[in-house]
Design a protein around this motif. Structure first.
Motif, mmCIF file in Angstrom:
data_model
loop_
_atom_site.group_PDB
_atom_site.id
_atom_site.type_symbol
_atom_site.label_atom_id
_atom_site.label_comp_id
_atom_site.label_asym_id
_atom_site.label_seq_id
_atom_site.Cartn_x
_atom_site.Cartn_y
_atom_site.Cartn_z
ATOM 1 N N GLY A 111 -12.084 -0.192 2.997
ATOM 2 C CA GLY A 111 -11.415 -1.235 3.975
ATOM 3 C C GLY A 111 -10.611 -2.267 3.351
ATOM 4 N N LYS A 112 -10.221 -1.914 2.004
ATOM 5 C CA LYS A 112 -9.546 -2.819 1.216
ATOM 6 C C LYS A 112 -8.605 -2.036 0.346
ATOM 7 C CE LYS A 112 -13.588 -5.568 0.332
ATOM 8 N NZ LYS A 112 -13.263 -6.813 1.033
ATOM 9 N N VAL A 113 -7.255 -2.783 0.458
ATOM 10 C CA VAL A 113 -6.001 -2.383 -0.287
ATOM 11 C C VAL A 113 -5.481 -3.525 -0.893
ATOM 12 C CG1 VAL A 113 -3.693 -1.301 0.059
ATOM 13 C CG2 VAL A 113 -5.553 -0.593 1.443
ATOM 14 N N GLU A 114 -5.522 -3.146 -2.483
ATOM 15 C CA GLU A 114 -5.077 -4.310 -3.243
ATOM 16 C C GLU A 114 -3.436 -4.079 -3.522
ATOM 17 O OE1 GLU A 114 -7.199 -5.818 -6.959
ATOM 18 O OE2 GLU A 114 -5.383 -4.724 -7.816
ATOM 19 N N VAL A 115 -2.658 -5.019 -3.554
ATOM 20 C CA VAL A 115 -1.220 -4.915 -3.744
ATOM 21 C C VAL A 115 -0.821 -5.732 -4.813
ATOM 22 C CG1 VAL A 115 0.861 -4.874 -2.501
ATOM 23 C CG2 VAL A 115 -0.861 -4.469 -1.077
ATOM 24 N N GLU A 116 -0.330 -5.136 -5.776
ATOM 25 C CA GLU A 116 0.347 -6.001 -6.777
ATOM 26 C C GLU A 116 1.646 -5.983 -6.803
ATOM 27 O OE1 GLU A 116 0.300 -6.214 -11.937
ATOM 28 O OE2 GLU A 116 -0.950 -4.781 -10.798
ATOM 29 N N ALA A 117 2.302 -7.130 -6.758
ATOM 30 C CA ALA A 117 3.538 -7.772 -6.436
ATOM 31 C C ALA A 117 4.246 -7.468 -8.039
ATOM 32 C CB ALA A 117 4.034 -8.765 -6.128
ATOM 33 N N ALA A 118 5.678 -7.443 -7.799
ATOM 34 C CA ALA A 118 6.267 -7.186 -9.367
ATOM 35 C C ALA A 118 6.009 -8.360 -10.283
ATOM 36 C CB ALA A 118 8.104 -7.240 -8.881
ATOM 37 N N ASP A 119 5.932 -9.703 -9.566
ATOM 38 C CA ASP A 119 5.316 -10.672 -10.494
ATOM 39 C C ASP A 119 3.983 -10.769 -11.128
ATOM 40 O OD1 ASP A 119 4.062 -11.369 -8.457
ATOM 41 O OD2 ASP A 119 5.338 -13.218 -8.030
ATOM 42 N N GLY A 120 3.584 -9.750 -10.639
ATOM 43 C CA GLY A 120 1.805 -9.636 -11.203
ATOM 44 C C GLY A 120 0.729 -10.215 -10.319
ATOM 45 N N THR A 121 1.365 -10.872 -9.206
ATOM 46 C CA THR A 121 0.403 -11.550 -8.215
ATOM 47 C C THR A 121 -0.335 -10.249 -7.390
ATOM 48 O OG1 THR A 121 2.188 -11.875 -6.684
ATOM 49 C CG2 THR A 121 1.579 -13.655 -8.250
ATOM 50 N N LYS A 122 -1.487 -10.521 -6.897
ATOM 51 C CA LYS A 122 -2.254 -9.541 -6.151
ATOM 52 C C LYS A 122 -2.737 -10.109 -4.957
ATOM 53 C CE LYS A 122 -3.848 -7.167 -10.352
ATOM 54 N NZ LYS A 122 -5.010 -6.458 -11.435
ATOM 55 N N THR A 123 -2.918 -9.314 -3.770
ATOM 56 C CA THR A 123 -3.089 -9.698 -2.683
ATOM 57 C C THR A 123 -3.927 -8.332 -2.166
ATOM 58 O OG1 THR A 123 -1.098 -10.631 -2.171
ATOM 59 C CG2 THR A 123 -2.461 -10.066 -0.095
ATOM 60 N N VAL A 124 -5.204 -8.692 -1.559
ATOM 61 C CA VAL A 124 -6.117 -7.914 -0.918
ATOM 62 C C VAL A 124 -6.083 -7.794 0.630
ATOM 63 C CG1 VAL A 124 -8.398 -7.137 -0.777
ATOM 64 C CG2 VAL A 124 -7.606 -7.915 -2.865
ATOM 65 N N LEU A 125 -5.773 -6.714 1.103
ATOM 66 C CA LEU A 125 -5.485 -6.725 2.738
ATOM 67 C C LEU A 125 -6.733 -5.906 3.111
ATOM 68 C CD1 LEU A 125 -1.757 -5.035 2.962
ATOM 69 C CD2 LEU A 125 -2.575 -7.356 2.878
ATOM 70 N N GLU A 126 -7.307 -6.442 3.996
ATOM 71 C CA GLU A 126 -8.554 -6.006 4.698
ATOM 72 C C GLU A 126 -8.153 -4.990 5.910
ATOM 73 O OE1 GLU A 126 -11.752 -6.637 3.792
ATOM 74 O OE2 GLU A 126 -11.445 -8.282 2.337
ATOM 75 N N THR A 127 -8.757 -4.001 6.142
ATOM 76 C CA THR A 127 -8.364 -3.028 7.195
ATOM 77 C C THR A 127 -9.443 -2.035 7.595
ATOM 78 O OG1 THR A 127 -6.582 -1.287 7.725
ATOM 79 C CG2 THR A 127 -7.549 -1.488 5.265
ATOM 80 N N LYS A 128 -9.202 -1.542 8.888
ATOM 81 C CA LYS A 128 -10.330 -0.729 9.581
ATOM 82 C C LYS A 128 -10.037 0.507 8.803
ATOM 83 C CE LYS A 128 -10.831 -3.215 13.629
ATOM 84 N NZ LYS A 128 -10.422 -3.398 15.315
ATOM 85 N N ASN A 129 -8.624 0.999 8.799
ATOM 86 C CA ASN A 129 -8.147 2.316 8.092
ATOM 87 C C ASN A 129 -7.470 2.291 7.196
ATOM 88 O OD1 ASN A 129 -9.426 4.385 10.164
ATOM 89 N ND2 ASN A 129 -8.639 2.628 11.387
ATOM 90 N N ILE A 130 -7.455 3.325 5.947
ATOM 91 C CA ILE A 130 -6.319 3.235 4.811
ATOM 92 C C ILE A 130 -5.793 4.531 5.195
ATOM 93 C CG2 ILE A 130 -6.112 3.334 2.466
ATOM 94 C CD1 ILE A 130 -8.541 1.470 2.184
ATOM 95 N N MET A 131 -4.518 4.661 4.999
ATOM 96 C CA MET A 131 -3.890 6.146 5.075
ATOM 97 C C MET A 131 -2.979 5.953 3.606
ATOM 98 S SD MET A 131 -1.134 7.604 8.012
ATOM 99 C CE MET A 131 -2.446 7.911 9.067
ATOM 100 N N ILE A 132 -3.190 7.305 3.096
ATOM 101 C CA ILE A 132 -2.699 7.687 1.970
ATOM 102 C C ILE A 132 -1.567 8.513 2.098
ATOM 103 C CG2 ILE A 132 -2.822 8.560 -0.474
ATOM 104 C CD1 ILE A 132 -5.962 8.240 -0.093
#
Length: 466
Positions: free
Chosen positions: A122-143
């Motif tokens: 339920g977690k997707v971590e996103v690293e932006a170009a400037d190195g900052t990271k955000t975690v998205l909480e979700t019921k489903n992850i699709m690859i």
């Protein structure tokens, strides 16, 4: 636990990913799509199918202006402006990417730019170009991370000299001699582009026939046609090494079955031996998922773990954009409890050369190997009135049907607009139709589609126009 911010987070915004996002929005899911590139659309839209088709179209018109126009009474002296040709291609791609952005807004999909990876259930971590990271909480992850060009051992990529398919879309000048490693879809499409624009093109292929998976009779005619256009082929040949210099590239090759080595010199080498799933660095281990030795992620009805789904090139099945789109719709519909299904035997393949090649279903070789008793109808475009008028008479249509039931088992087209014509075969086969269904359906005259009908007539031996 806090409620998840999203119903589904999709990693990858190619044809699979963005269509999954659209379908999710249509079904009322709160969706986010994560893309590491600056624009949406993935490989297909940005550096794959779409820009390739733009160059194919432009180069075909250039060749027609040089070789065909005078014959039909149009006298011109064309001059190649490669910079403008690239700009036209890039403008088309930009318009398409903006179209995808519009569709995300229309379907209330949140777009997150950065490198996405799974950080646990339920977690997707996103690293932006400037190195900052955000975690998205979700019921489903699709690859939906797609694929990347497969490298060839001993032939390292080098800008402007040893290139992949993306590099072949942006060459600043026409090569004197391009060597293409691989006689599959990508190699033949891009090789034909640069041949038409003035390059000498040599295609080196490990197998003994072009177009991996293509019906053998079609492959033979296809290679013969490309040879007449000026492409040179070295079949059953493997590349063992490459050396670059300021003058270009020297490839070492030898017969696939073994034998004396020789060298081929070119100023540009295009490595087009296929694509491999992009699964590295996705955090799959955090949800207990392990790709196979080739990088593919297995699935059970697109599901790979609790709340984790996979679609497109990164899982099994044909590595084609339209297959990814079908996966996307089916997976999202399964996610909400609907019935989702994709029949991979009905996914068509197309090579957008000139003429085109398209096929769906079984080849003759496959039917023979499976011991299936079949009948065949075949019709040449040389006998089709519209093809004759348009001076597009190379190629044929072949329809394969079960000898007992007449059910269509495969359709293979080498000729003008084959990619458009194959849709009729896909529809017929999706409904379990017979060759007689095509043969007894009125087709407009004069059109190339009549060649499909005449080939279907030929299954029962009543072809009327040849």
């Amino acid at each position: 636990m806090a409620e998840a911010a999203y119903d589904v987070v999709i990693i990858g915004a190619g044809p699979g990913g963005y269509n999954a996002a659209i379908r999710a929005g249509q079904l009322g899911l709160k969706a986010a799509i994560v893309e590491k590139g600056p624009t949406l659309g993935g490989t297909c839209l940005n550096v794959g199918c779409m820009p390739t088709k733009a160059l194919l179209h432009s180069s075909e018109l250039f060749e027609q202006a040089n070789n065909e126009f005078a014959h039909i009474g149009i006298e011109v002296k064309p001059k190649l402006n490669l910079g403008q040709m690239h700009k036209s291609k890039d403008d088309s791609v930009e318009a398409l990417t903006k179209g995808i952005e519009f569709l995300m807004k229309k379907n209330k999909v949140t777009v997150v730019t950065g490198y996405g990876k799974i950080a646990g259930t339920g977690k997707v971590e996103v690293e932006a170009a400037d190195g900052t990271k955000t975690v998205l909480e979700t019921k489903n992850i699709m690859i939906a991370t797609g694929s990347e060009p497969t490298p060839l051992p001993g032939v390292a990529f080098e800008d402007g000299k040893i290139i992949d398919s993306s590099g072949a879309l942006f060459l600043p000048k026409v090569p004197k001699h391009m060597v293409v490693i691989g006689a599959g879809v990508i190699g033949l499409e891009l090789g034909s582009v640069w041949r038409r624009l003035g390059a000498e093109v040599t295609v080196v292929e490990y197998l003994d026939k072009v177009g991996a998976g293509m019906d053998a009779e079609v492959a033979t005619a296809f290679q013969r046609g490309l040879t007449k256009q000026g492409l040179k082929f070295k079949m059953s040949t493997k590349v063992t090494g490459a050396k670059t210099s300021k003058d270009g590239v020297e490839l070492t090759v030898e017969p696939a079955a073994g034998g004396a080595a020789e060298t081929i010199k070119g100023d540009v080498v295009l490595v087009a031996i296929g694509r491999r799933p992009f699964t590295a660095g996705l955090g799959l281990e955090t949800v207990g998922v392990t790709p196979d030795a080739r990088g593919f992620i297995a699935n059970d009805h697109f599901k790979v773990a609790d709340g984790v789904w996979v679609i497109g090139d990164v899982t099994h099945g044909p590595m084609l954009a339209h297959k990814a789109e079908e996966d996307a719709v089916a997976a999202i519909e399964l996610m909400v409890g609907k019935a989702g299904h994709v029949d991979y035997t009905l996914v068509p393949s197309v090579i957008y050369t000139s003429p085109e090649v398209a096929w769906v279903g079984k080849t003759e070789e496959a039917l023979k190997a499976e011991g299936v008793n079949y009948k065949k109808g075949k019709f040449p475009f040389a006998a089709n009135s519209r093809a004759k008028i348009n001076h597009e008479t190379e190629g044929f249509v072949k329809v394969l049907a079960d000898a007992a039931t007449d059910k269509v088992l495969g359709v293979h087209i080498f000729g003008p607009q084959a990619g458009e014509l194959i849709g009729e075969a896909c529809m017929t086969m999706a409904f379990g139709g017979a060759s007689e269904d095509i043969a007894r359906t009125c087709h407009p005259h004069p059109t190339r589609s009549e060649a499909v009908r005449q080939a279907a007539m030929g299954v029962e031996g009543w072809t009327m126009q040849a």
